[in-house]
Design a protein around this motif. Structure first.
Motif, PDB file in Angstrom:
ATOM      1  N   LYS A  14      -7.545   3.480  -7.125  1.00 11.95           N
ATOM      2  CA  LYS A  14      -7.357   4.295  -8.211  1.00 11.95           C
ATOM      3  C   LYS A  14      -6.239   5.278  -7.950  1.00 11.95           C
ATOM      4  O   LYS A  14      -5.556   5.501  -8.944  1.00 11.95           O
ATOM      5  N   VAL A  15      -6.066   5.535  -6.671  1.00 14.93           N
ATOM      6  CA  VAL A  15      -4.924   6.434  -6.104  1.00 14.93           C
ATOM      7  C   VAL A  15      -3.513   5.474  -6.409  1.00 14.93           C
ATOM      8  O   VAL A  15      -2.567   6.025  -6.857  1.00 14.93           O
ATOM      9  N   MET A  16      -3.725   4.180  -6.448  1.00 11.03           N
ATOM     10  CA  MET A  16      -2.420   3.346  -6.472  1.00 11.03           C
ATOM     11  C   MET A  16      -1.983   3.356  -7.955  1.00 11.03           C
ATOM     12  O   MET A  16      -1.086   3.363  -8.471  1.00 11.03           O
ATOM     13  N   GLU A  17      -3.259   3.387  -8.954  1.00 14.74           N
ATOM     14  CA  GLU A  17      -2.833   3.327 -10.238  1.00 14.74           C
ATOM     15  C   GLU A  17      -2.304   4.653 -10.657  1.00 14.74           C
ATOM     16  O   GLU A  17      -1.262   4.539 -11.434  1.00 14.74           O
ATOM     17  N   GLU A  18      -2.747   5.845 -10.096  1.00 17.33           N
ATOM     18  CA  GLU A  18      -2.091   7.104 -10.590  1.00 17.33           C
ATOM     19  C   GLU A  18      -0.488   7.032 -10.152  1.00 17.33           C
ATOM     20  O   GLU A  18       0.137   7.543 -10.748  1.00 17.33           O
ATOM     21  N   LEU A  19      -0.294   6.783  -8.895  1.00 17.54           N
ATOM     22  CA  LEU A  19       1.059   6.603  -8.328  1.00 17.54           C
ATOM     23  C   LEU A  19       2.064   5.441  -9.307  1.00 17.54           C
ATOM     24  O   LEU A  19       3.168   5.897  -9.478  1.00 17.54           O
ATOM     25  N   ALA A  20       1.491   4.477  -9.605  1.00 20.89           N
ATOM     26  CA  ALA A  20       2.319   3.567 -10.251  1.00 20.89           C
ATOM     27  C   ALA A  20       2.506   4.437 -11.816  1.00 20.89           C
ATOM     28  O   ALA A  20       3.613   3.918 -12.240  1.00 20.89           O
ATOM     29  N   LEU A  21       1.709   4.925 -12.161  1.00 16.51           N
ATOM     30  CA  LEU A  21       1.855   5.436 -13.581  1.00 16.51           C
ATOM     31  C   LEU A  21       2.918   6.474 -13.576  1.00 16.51           C
ATOM     32  O   LEU A  21       3.743   6.907 -14.391  1.00 16.51           O
ATOM     33  N   ARG A  22       2.915   7.347 -12.466  1.00 17.17           N
ATOM     34  CA  ARG A  22       4.202   8.226 -12.138  1.00 17.17           C
ATOM     35  C   ARG A  22       5.359   7.881 -12.106  1.00 17.17           C
ATOM     36  O   ARG A  22       6.365   8.329 -12.490  1.00 17.17           O
ATOM     37  N   LEU A  23       5.290   6.869 -11.372  1.00 17.00           N
ATOM     38  CA  LEU A  23       6.589   5.912 -10.896  1.00 17.00           C
ATOM     39  C   LEU A  23       7.419   5.386 -12.098  1.00 17.00           C
ATOM     40  O   LEU A  23       8.337   5.610 -12.564  1.00 17.00           O
ATOM     41  N   ASN A  24       6.290   4.960 -12.921  1.00 16.89           N
ATOM     42  CA  ASN A  24       6.671   4.369 -14.252  1.00 16.89           C
ATOM     43  C   ASN A  24       7.290   5.253 -15.250  1.00 16.89           C
ATOM     44  O   ASN A  24       8.314   5.137 -16.193  1.00 16.89           O
ATOM     45  N   LYS A  25       6.609   6.329 -15.316  1.00 21.40           N
ATOM     46  CA  LYS A  25       7.304   7.651 -16.221  1.00 21.40           C
ATOM     47  C   LYS A  25       8.373   8.062 -15.799  1.00 21.40           C
ATOM     48  O   LYS A  25       9.404   8.320 -16.725  1.00 21.40           O
ATOM     49  N   LYS A  26       8.737   8.074 -14.493  1.00 24.41           N
ATOM     50  CA  LYS A  26      10.013   8.520 -14.062  1.00 24.41           C
ATOM     51  C   LYS A  26      11.066   7.664 -14.227  1.00 24.41           C
ATOM     52  O   LYS A  26      12.267   8.016 -14.637  1.00 24.41           O
ATOM     53  N   ARG A  27      10.715   6.420 -14.193  1.00 23.30           N
ATOM     54  CA  ARG A  27      11.882   5.410 -14.556  1.00 23.30           C
ATOM     55  C   ARG A  27      12.040   5.386 -15.841  1.00 23.30           C
ATOM     56  O   ARG A  27      13.228   5.164 -16.193  1.00 23.30           O
ATOM     57  N   SER A  28      11.149   5.506 -16.777  1.00 19.44           N
ATOM     58  CA  SER A  28      11.182   5.632 -18.045  1.00 19.44           C
ATOM     59  C   SER A  28      12.135   6.670 -18.511  1.00 19.44           C
ATOM     60  O   SER A  28      13.130   6.388 -19.409  1.00 19.44           O
ATOM     61  N   LEU A  29      12.017   7.757 -18.012  1.00 23.19           N
ATOM     62  CA  LEU A  29      12.594   9.223 -18.293  1.00 23.19           C
ATOM     63  C   LEU A  29      14.139   9.019 -18.137  1.00 23.19           C
ATOM     64  O   LEU A  29      15.077   9.629 -18.609  1.00 23.19           O
ATOM     65  N   ARG A  30      14.418   8.209 -16.937  1.00 20.72           N
ATOM     66  CA  ARG A  30      15.920   8.114 -16.597  1.00 20.72           C
ATOM     67  C   ARG A  30      16.596   6.714 -17.642  1.00 20.72           C
ATOM     68  O   ARG A  30      17.793   6.867 -17.116  1.00 20.72           O
ATOM     69  N   GLY A  31      15.739   6.050 -18.121  1.00 22.13           N
ATOM     70  CA  GLY A  31      16.407   5.251 -18.983  1.00 22.13           C
ATOM     71  C   GLY A  31      16.151   3.591 -18.540  1.00 22.13           C
ATOM     72  O   GLY A  31      16.807   2.700 -18.939  1.00 22.13           O
ATOM     73  N   SER A  32      15.203   3.264 -17.517  1.00 22.29           N
ATOM     74  CA  SER A  32      15.100   1.982 -17.077  1.00 22.29           C
ATOM     75  C   SER A  32      14.461   1.182 -18.197  1.00 22.29           C
ATOM     76  O   SER A  32      13.777   1.688 -18.881  1.00 22.29           O
ATOM     77  N   ILE A  33      15.108  -0.134 -18.407  1.00 23.93           N
ATOM     78  CA  ILE A  33      14.784  -0.826 -19.521  1.00 23.93           C
ATOM     79  C   ILE A  33      13.972  -2.086 -19.188  1.00 23.93           C
ATOM     80  O   ILE A  33      14.001  -2.765 -18.237  1.00 23.93           O
ATOM     81  N   ASP A  34      12.635  -2.088 -19.726  1.00 30.23           N
ATOM     82  CA  ASP A  34      11.735  -3.322 -19.507  1.00 30.23           C
ATOM     83  C   ASP A  34      11.578  -4.009 -20.729  1.00 30.23           C
ATOM     84  O   ASP A  34      11.393  -3.768 -21.732  1.00 30.23           O
TER      85      ASP A  34
END
Length: 752
Positions: A409-429
Motif C-alpha cells: 500500500k505504501v508502494m502504491e502511494e509512492l508510485a502515484l506521487r512519482l507518476n503525478k510529478k512526472r506528469s506535471l513536468r511533461g513526461s509523455i506516456d
C-alpha cells in the motif's frame, strides 16, 4: 555532357573565357568553398538566356549525377562536403531505393536505387549529400563501402540446372544468391539454408556463394526460430570458455562476499515481475517517514561476477542485450548467472547495488545515496498478485500475503506521487496495447491476446525510472564520464507537419524555434483523449518521435522530460546497465583515476554506438518472430472477415491491424475500388483522385483475409467496407488533392 564546351556571346571578355572552359570553369568557381546561387553562376559565367542556359543546366545535372557537385535548397550549388558527408548503415527497401541512417544522429539520407546496385542492406557506408529539399529532407549517393553488413544469408533453396539459388528470407537484400554445383552442401528443393557469400554483386556479376548449413524444413517451428537467429546473426551459443567462467561462480553467496556491504537482509524486500520471468534484476523496499517515503531499489550486482575484459564480459558486450521470443529467451549471460547467482530469487542472499532515495509528499527526491549491498528477497510476487491485493482488494490474495500488504500500500502511494510529478513536468506516456502470443507444446500459435498491463506494472516502472534518473544525476553531478540513455527532440520538419496536421482538427501545438515542450505534447494528448481522432493523432505523434539511444554525452530524455537519464536497473539483460554499475562502483570506492577517466571518455562513444545497434537488431528480430507467429496463426483464417483500423498508408496500399486479433496485414492498392490513388504524406492518407475517397491512419475498416504471402511473411487483406462516417478533412501542410485532367486520358489506376 561532362566534357561539353559552352559557347559564350561575349568571347572577348573574361566571362567568355570562363564559359569556353565549360565544366572546369564551374568547378573552379566552387573551389573557394563558398556555395554559389544559380543566378550568380549565370552572371559569373556570362551565360545568356536560351540555348546557353539549357546547356549549363544539362552540365549541372551531369555534375550532380556524377557526384562532383551538390545542390542545396534555393538552387544553390557547392562542392561535395559543403552539404555534408556522413557515415552510417544502409537500409534498403524491397523496391531498390534505400536510406543511410547517419551515425551522428543527423537523420536519414535518401539514396535512389540507381546508386545502390553494388551495395546491400546492412552495409556500413560513407555517403554524400547531393541535394537538400526546402523541408530539410536530404538526398544523396553512396561514395564508398566501409564494411559489408552481410556476409551470409538465410533463405529457401531452389535447384537451377546442376546448381541452384537461394531466395533470401530478407527481401531487402534485393538479390538472389546463385550457388555453383560444387557448393550445394547437400541442400534439397524447398529447404531453408544458410549460405556464405563468396562474391558480392557488381555491374558484371551477381551475388554468389556456397551453402554452409542446411537448417531444415521451412514449416518446422524450430527451423523458423533458427532462421530468425541466423538472419539477424544473433549469437545464441556460449563458447566453452564463457561457460567455464560462468560455472566457476558458486550458486550461494559466501560470507566473505557480503563483508563491507550494507546489510539489507532484514528489510522487507520483494521482487515483482511477470508470471514467466526467471531472471530477477530488481527488488524493492519502502518505509514511511512522516509525510516522506523512503525507497530502496536493489539491483543485481552483475559487475561482481563479470570482470571487465573476461570472456564473459566480451561475450556480453558482443550480444549487447538479451533477445526475447514468444517461446524462449536468448540471454546476454549464461543461465548460471542470469537465472542463478545473479537473479534475486526469494529467500536467498544476493549481492546487489542499491539506490536509496527519499521522496517528499510531492514526489520530489530530497535525498539519495548509492552503495553495494546484500539483500534477501522476502517474496517473489507477480503483477497479477499485486493487482489482486492493491487494486482489486481481493480477500483471498490479501490473506495469503498479509505481512506484505502494508508495504504494498505504501508502494502504491509512492508510485502515484512519482507518476503525478512526472506528469506535471511533461513526461509523455504512450500506453498502447501490446499483443501476447499464446503457443501450444509444439510451438504453434493458438491465440493472440492483449497483454495485460495493470497498476502493478506502473509501480515497478515508476520505481525503476526514479532509480535510473537518480543514478544519472549523481554521476553527472560529480562529474564523471558515463553512459546515458538519451531521447532527442522530435525532428523539426516532422514537428511542423504535426502542428499543421492537428490544426486541421482544431487543436493548437506551440512550436517555437523548431522545438516543442514535452508538456505541450502531453497537453495535446489530454485534449484528444476520448475524441474520435484520438488514435489518429496518437499514431501521428508517435511517428514524430525519435528513437531513444545510448550516448556518452548527456542530451536529456525528451519523452520522460528528464534532464538526465541512464539505464541502471537491468544489468542481467542489458550491457549498458553493466557499464553504469562499473562506473558507479569505481566512483563510490574512490578508485576512478585520471587515467581511467581518460580511458572511459575514449571508450564510451563506441560502447554507446555498439549497444544502440544491438538493441535495434534485437528489436527487429523480436518483431519478425512475432510477425511470423501471427502469419502462422492466420493460415486457416482465409476468407474470414474482421474489423480493424488503418495503421499506415503507402503508395502501394494500406496497412490494417485487426481489433480482435492484434494482427497487421496489407490491402494492396490494386485491390481497392477502381480509381487513381494519390499518397498524401503529410495527411497520412491515400486518396482516390476521382472518387475523393480517403483512407487514413486510424480509420475503421472491415477486411477479409485474402492470402498469406509466405515469401514476405505478410498477411494480405481485401477491403470489405469502410466504417468511417466522418467528413473528409482537408490535407495538412498545404497539400491539395490533384485536379482531374480535363483533356487527355485519365491516368491508369496505380498498381504495385
Amino acid at each position: 555532357m561532362a566534357g561539353c564546351v559552352l559557347v559564350s556571346h561575349q568571347p572577348s571578355g573574361p566571362k567568355g573565357y570562363v564559359m569556353r572552359k565549360g565544366k572546369e570553369a564551374v568547378l573552379k568557381l566552387l573551389r573557394n568553398g563558398e556555395p554559389v546561387p544559380y543566378r550568380q553562376l549565370l552572371k559569373m559565367l556570362g551565360v545568356a538566356r536560351g540555348q546557353e542556359r539549357n546547356r549549363l543546366d544539362e552540365m549541372l545535372d551531369t555534375l550532380l549525377e556524377a557526384g562532383e557537385i551538390v545542390k542545396l535548397p534555393g538552387r544553390i550549388y557547392a562542392l561535395p562536403g559543403a552539404a555534408g558527408a556522413l557515415r552510417g548503415k544502409l537500409s534498403m527497401h524491397r523496391d531498390g531505393y534505400g536510406f543511410v541512417m547517419a551515425e551522428d544522429g543527423s537523420g536519414d539520407l535518401y539514396v535512389p536505387a540507381r546508386y545502390l546496385r553494388d551495395y546491400m542492406n546492412g552495409d556500413l557506408v560513407e555517403a554524400q549529400v547531393v541535394s537538400v529539399r526546402r523541408d530539410g529532407k536530404r538526398e544523396g549517393r553512396v561514395t564508398s563501402l566501409v564494411q559489408r553488413g552481410v556476409t551470409s544469408i538465410v533463405g529457401r533453396f531452389e535447384s537451377v540446372g546442376r546448381g541452384g539459388r537461394v531466395i533470401p528470407d530478407d527481401d531487402r537484400l534485393g538479390h538472389d544468391l546463385f550457388v555453383p554445383p560444387n557448393a550445394l552442401g547437400g541442400a534439397r528443393d524447398g529447404q531453408v539454408v544458410q549460405a556464405q557469400i563468396t562474391s558480392y554483386p557488381s555491374q558484371v556479376r551477381g551475388l554468389e556463394g556456397r551453402i554452409t548449413e542446411v537448417l531444415g524444413d521451412a514449416n518446422d517451428p524450430e527451423v523458423e526460430v533458427l532462421t530468425v537467429i541466423k538472419k539477424f546473426d544473433l549469437p545464441h551459443v556460449f563458447s566453452p570458455a564463457v561457460l567455464a567462467e560462468a560455472c566457476k561462480e558458486p550458486q550461494e553467496v559466501p560470507p566473505e562476499a557480503a563483508a563491507g556491504r550494507v546489510d539489507l537482509r532484514e528489510r522487507v524486500t520483494v521482487t515483482i515481475d511477470g508470471e514467466t520471468a526467471r531472471d530477477f534484476d530488481d527488488a524493492v523496499s519502502v518505509a514511511r517517514e512522516g509525510e516522506k517515503i523512503r525507497l530502496w531499489v536493489s539491483i543485481a550486482d552483475v559487475s561482481h561476477y563479470v570482470p571487465e575484459g573476461s570472456a564473459l564480459d566480451l561475450e556480453a558486450y558482443l550480444r549487447g542485450t538479451s533477445v526475447y521470443f514468444p517461446d524462449r529467451c536468448i540471454p546476454m549471460l549464461p543461465e548460471e548467472l542470469s537465472n542463478g547467482i545473479c537473479s534475486l530469487n526469494p529467500q536467498v542472499d544476493r549481492l546487489t547495488m542499491t539506490a536509496e532515495m527519499l521522496f517528499d509528499a510531492a514526489g520530489e527526491m530530497v535525498e539519495s545515496r548509492f552503495y553495494p549491498s546484500v539483500i534477501k528477497s522476502h517474496a517473489r510476487l507477480t503483477y497479477t498478485i499485486v493487482k489482486r491485493i492493491v487494486v482489486d482488494a481481493e480477500a483471498e490474495a490479501i490473506a495469503q500475503h498479509r505481512e506484505l500488504v502494508p508495504h504494498l500500500k505504501v508502494m502504491e502511494e509512492l508510485a502515484l506521487r512519482l507518476n503525478k510529478k512526472r506528469s506535471l513536468r511533461g513526461s509523455i506516456d504512450f500506453d498502447l496495447p501490446e499483443p501476447q502470443i499464446v503457443l501450444d507444446l509444439q510451438g504453434e500459435t493458438t491465440a493472440i491476446v492483449k497483454a495485460e498491463r495493470n497498476f502493478a506494472h506502473r509501480i515497478i516502472e515508476e520505481f525503476m525510472l526514479a532509480a535510473n534518473e537518480a543514478v544519472a544525476s549523481h554521476l553527472e553531478g560529480i562529474p564523471v564520464p558515463a553512459l546515458y540513455r538519451v531521447h532527442e527532440n522530435p525532428d523539426p520538419v516532422k514537428l511542423k507537419d504535426l502542428a499543421e496536421f492537428v490544426f486541421s482538427f482544431g487543436y493548437q501545438l506551440k512550436v517555437e524555434e523548431d522545438k516543442v515542450s514535452p508538456l505541450e505534447l502531453q497537453k495535446l494528448l489530454a485534449e484528444v483523449e476520448g475524441k474520435p481522432e484520438e488514435r489518429l493523432i496518437n499514431e501521428v505523434l508517435l511517428r514524430c518521435m525519435k528513437q531513444a539511444r545510448y550516448s556518452a554525452e548527456n542530451l536529456g530524455h525528451f519523452g520522460l522530460a528528464a534532464s538526465s537519464y541512464t539505464h541502471f536497473t537491468s544489468p542481467i539483460r542489458r550491457y549498458p546497465d553493466l557499464v553504469v554499475h562499473r562506473i558507479l562502483r569505481r566512483v563510490l570506492a574512490g578508485k576512478l583515476s585520471g587515467k581511467e577517466r581518460g580511458a572511459l571518455e575514449a571508450r564510451l562513444p563506441e560502447t554507446a554506438l555498439h549497444t544502440s545497434r544491438r538493441e535495434r537488431i534485437a528489436m527487429e528480430a523480436e518483431r519478425e518472430m512475432v510477425d511470423l507467429k501471427k502469419m502462422q496463426f492466420m493460415r486457416d483464417k482465409i476468407g474470414e472477415e474482421y474489423e480493424g483500423f488503418i495503421t499506415g498508408v503507402a503508395p502501394f496500399g494500406i496497412f490494417v491491424e485487426l481489433v480482435e486479433l492484434f494482427v497487421e496485414g496489407m490491402v494492396p492498392v490494386a485491390t481497392l475500388p477502381s480509381d487513381y490513388y494519390v499518397h498524401l504524406e503529410k495527411s497520412h492518407s491515400l486518396v482516390g483522385e476521382r472518387s475523393r475517397v480517403s483512407y487514413r491512419i486510424a480509420d475503421k475498416v472491415k477486411v477479409k483475409v485474402a492470402a498469406i504471402n509466405e515469401a514476405r511473411r505478410q498477411v494480405e487483406f481485401a477491403l470489405v467496407a469502410s466504417l468511417e462516417s466522418r467528413p473528409l478533412q482537408r490535407p495538412a501542410g498545404g497539400e491539395s488533392y490533384p485536379r482531374i485532367p480535363v483533356k487527355g486520358k485519365r491516368p491508369k489506376p496505380r498498381r504495385r
